[in-house]
Motif scaffolding. Structure first.
Motif, short mmCIF file in Angstrom:
data_model
loop_
_atom_site.label_atom_id
_atom_site.label_comp_id
_atom_site.label_asym_id
_atom_site.label_seq_id
_atom_site.Cartn_x
_atom_site.Cartn_y
_atom_site.Cartn_z
N VAL A 25 -37.69 27.20 -5.44
CA VAL A 25 -36.83 28.39 -4.49
C VAL A 25 -35.61 28.61 -5.33
O VAL A 25 -34.92 27.84 -6.11
N ASP A 26 -35.37 30.23 -5.70
CA ASP A 26 -34.46 30.79 -6.41
C ASP A 26 -33.36 31.34 -5.59
O ASP A 26 -33.30 32.34 -5.11
N VAL A 27 -32.25 30.35 -5.45
CA VAL A 27 -31.05 30.93 -4.79
C VAL A 27 -29.85 30.54 -5.32
O VAL A 27 -29.88 29.66 -6.34
N ASP A 28 -28.87 30.82 -5.23
CA ASP A 28 -27.50 30.77 -5.79
C ASP A 28 -26.86 29.55 -4.69
O ASP A 28 -27.34 29.35 -3.49
N LEU A 29 -26.19 28.50 -5.21
CA LEU A 29 -25.48 27.39 -4.70
C LEU A 29 -24.14 27.78 -4.77
O LEU A 29 -23.33 28.26 -5.75
N PRO A 30 -23.22 27.57 -3.70
CA PRO A 30 -23.77 26.94 -2.29
C PRO A 30 -24.58 28.10 -1.59
O PRO A 30 -24.50 29.23 -1.89
N LEU A 31 -25.37 27.67 -0.67
CA LEU A 31 -26.41 28.72 -0.34
C LEU A 31 -25.63 29.59 0.63
O LEU A 31 -24.91 29.09 1.72
N SER A 32 -25.92 30.91 0.55
CA SER A 32 -25.25 31.82 1.40
C SER A 32 -26.22 31.79 2.88
O SER A 32 -27.58 31.38 2.89
N LEU A 33 -25.93 32.59 3.91
CA LEU A 33 -26.47 32.61 5.18
C LEU A 33 -27.67 33.39 4.94
O LEU A 33 -28.70 33.44 5.40
N GLU A 34 -27.47 34.77 4.01
CA GLU A 34 -28.59 35.53 3.83
C GLU A 34 -29.57 34.93 3.17
O GLU A 34 -30.90 35.13 3.51
N ASP A 35 -29.45 34.05 2.14
CA ASP A 35 -30.71 33.24 1.71
C ASP A 35 -31.34 32.28 2.49
O ASP A 35 -32.64 32.30 2.60
N PHE A 36 -30.42 31.71 3.09
CA PHE A 36 -30.93 30.63 4.35
C PHE A 36 -31.98 31.20 5.17
O PHE A 36 -32.63 30.34 5.59
N LEU A 37 -31.71 32.72 5.52
CA LEU A 37 -32.51 33.17 6.34
C LEU A 37 -33.72 33.90 5.82
O LEU A 37 -34.79 33.95 6.38
N SER A 38 -33.47 34.08 4.38
CA SER A 38 -34.78 34.81 3.87
C SER A 38 -35.99 33.77 3.39
O SER A 38 -36.98 34.21 3.02
N VAL A 39 -35.48 32.61 3.27
CA VAL A 39 -36.65 31.69 2.66
C VAL A 39 -37.34 30.81 4.22
O VAL A 39 -36.46 30.44 4.84
N PRO A 40 -38.41 30.76 4.10
CA PRO A 40 -39.03 30.01 5.22
C PRO A 40 -38.53 28.50 5.57
O PRO A 40 -38.26 28.08 4.34
N HIS A 41 -38.71 27.91 6.55
CA HIS A 41 -38.00 26.69 6.78
C HIS A 41 -39.26 25.65 7.20
O HIS A 41 -40.36 26.13 7.80
#
Length: 353
Positions: A185-201
């Motif tokens: 999972v390639d995301v910035d930290l702390p996690l943004s809401l945009e990334d939080f919603l773009s990656v499946p859960h």
């Protein structure tokens, strides 16, 4: 505490209360008599004396046995608690954890089981080698009744309805963390809401509608996430995350344990999530039991030792996943989240430097 009226109590036959509790449990005169080692005529005599003493019918006949009256139902739990407390006082023995054997039955979530019990077992191994545990999944609808029936010694979980015959202690702070495999999972930290919603859960839920606190929070913002995997078992989550482009939101302690054991990254959620604190709950009749007191205190010490927060690093630019993972491991072992002293009855979760 009310003053004791010795003159009035001296006229009370304790056997009548024992008979009353047996009738409440069995709802059948003959079975209640067998339960306490009496014949059916003797139990009927006890019931007649109870009716006279309390001025109520207490139990009425039914096709399957007897049915308690509203007055009997009101008396049931206070009588049971009084008998349990009396039994505890009369049978109480000193507890030496270094030499005695004792078996305890504890109910808690699988996430707490994985994050808390190892620390407890380490303490028990050095202090109480004769102590053994039976662990059962948290069942909020049955837990309190199991405490009342003696099927459980300790219930560890979110606050439930309060009853006078239950004792509780704030155990640890609540809260959630987002967990993921930084190699996938390639995301910035702390996690943004945009990334939080773009990656499946991966969603962990035992609700009938399969939702959880994350769905509740997103619904308030009129947002939804994509759930790729649904499970009722938080212990399977780190296995599902390894090598997969997935996020999971876990209770704080379960998230920390998963991150440490599986090399995962963690982040604060990018939206506020409602989370109950965790409490220990036990029956009042066990309160003064030295062995049970040792269990409670050792569980609390285990929570203190295993509760330090491993904070995700705060980076501002995207970096290769493997490099970011290395940073994550370096950041392990930072500050903890103490339970406020005002709510923990004088006890706090310690910080480690």
């Amino acid at each position: 505490m009310l003053p004791i009226d010795h003159a009035q109590l001296s006229r009370l036959d304790l056997n009548l209360l024992v008979a009353f509790d047996a009738l409440m449990r069995e709802r059948h005169v003959t079975r209640a008599a067998h339960r306490i080692g009496l014949g059916q005529p003797a139990m009927s005599h006890h019931l007649a004396r109870l009716r006279e003493l309390l001025g109520d019918e207490l139990f009425t006949r039914a096709p399957t046995g007897v049915v308690p009256t509203p007055h009997a139902l009101m008396l049931a739990e206070p009588v049971r608690t009084a008998l349990a407390c009396l039994q505890g006082v009369l049978t109480q023995r000193p507890f030496d954890p270094a030499t005695q054997e004792r078996h305890f039955k504890v109910s808690l979530s699988d996430g707490l089981e994985s994050s808390l019990v190892p620390a407890f077992l380490a303490l028990a191994a050095s202090e109480a080698p004769g102590v053994t545990l039976s662990l059962s999944p948290l069942q909020e609808s049955l837990g309190l009744a199991m405490l009342d029936d003696g099927a459980l010694d300790l219930l560890v979980g979110p606050p439930l309805e309060q009853a006078p015959h239950h004792k509780l202690r704030l155990f640890c702070a609540g809260g959630y963390r987002v967990v993921f495999d930084p190699d996938a999972v390639d995301v910035d930290l702390p996690l943004s809401l945009e990334d939080f919603l773009s990656v499946p859960h991966v969603r962990v839920s035992r609700r009938a509608d399969s939702s959880d606190a994350v769905d509740d929070a997103l619904a308030r913002l009129r947002l939804k996430r994509r759930v790729a995997v649904q499970t009722a078992h938080s212990l399977s989550v780190p296995h599902l995350l390894r090598g997969s482009r997935l996020l999971a939101v876990l209770p704080r302690r379960a998230a920390l344990a998963s991150a440490q054991a599986f090399g995962l990254s963690i982040s604060d959620p990018p939206l506020p999530l409602t989370a109950d604190a965790i409490v220990m709950r036990w029956h009042a009749s066990r309160d003064a039991d030295p062995g049970h007191r040792w269990l409670r205190e050792t569980m609390f010490r285990a929570a203190t030792q295993s509760g330090e927060e491993n904070t995700a690093p705060r980076v501002t630019a995207r970096t290769p996943p493997r490099r970011r993972r290395a940073r994550q491991k370096v950041a392990m072992g930072l500050t903890g989240e103490p339970v406020p002293p005002s709510t923990a009855r004088g006890a706090t979760l310690k910080r480690k430097s």
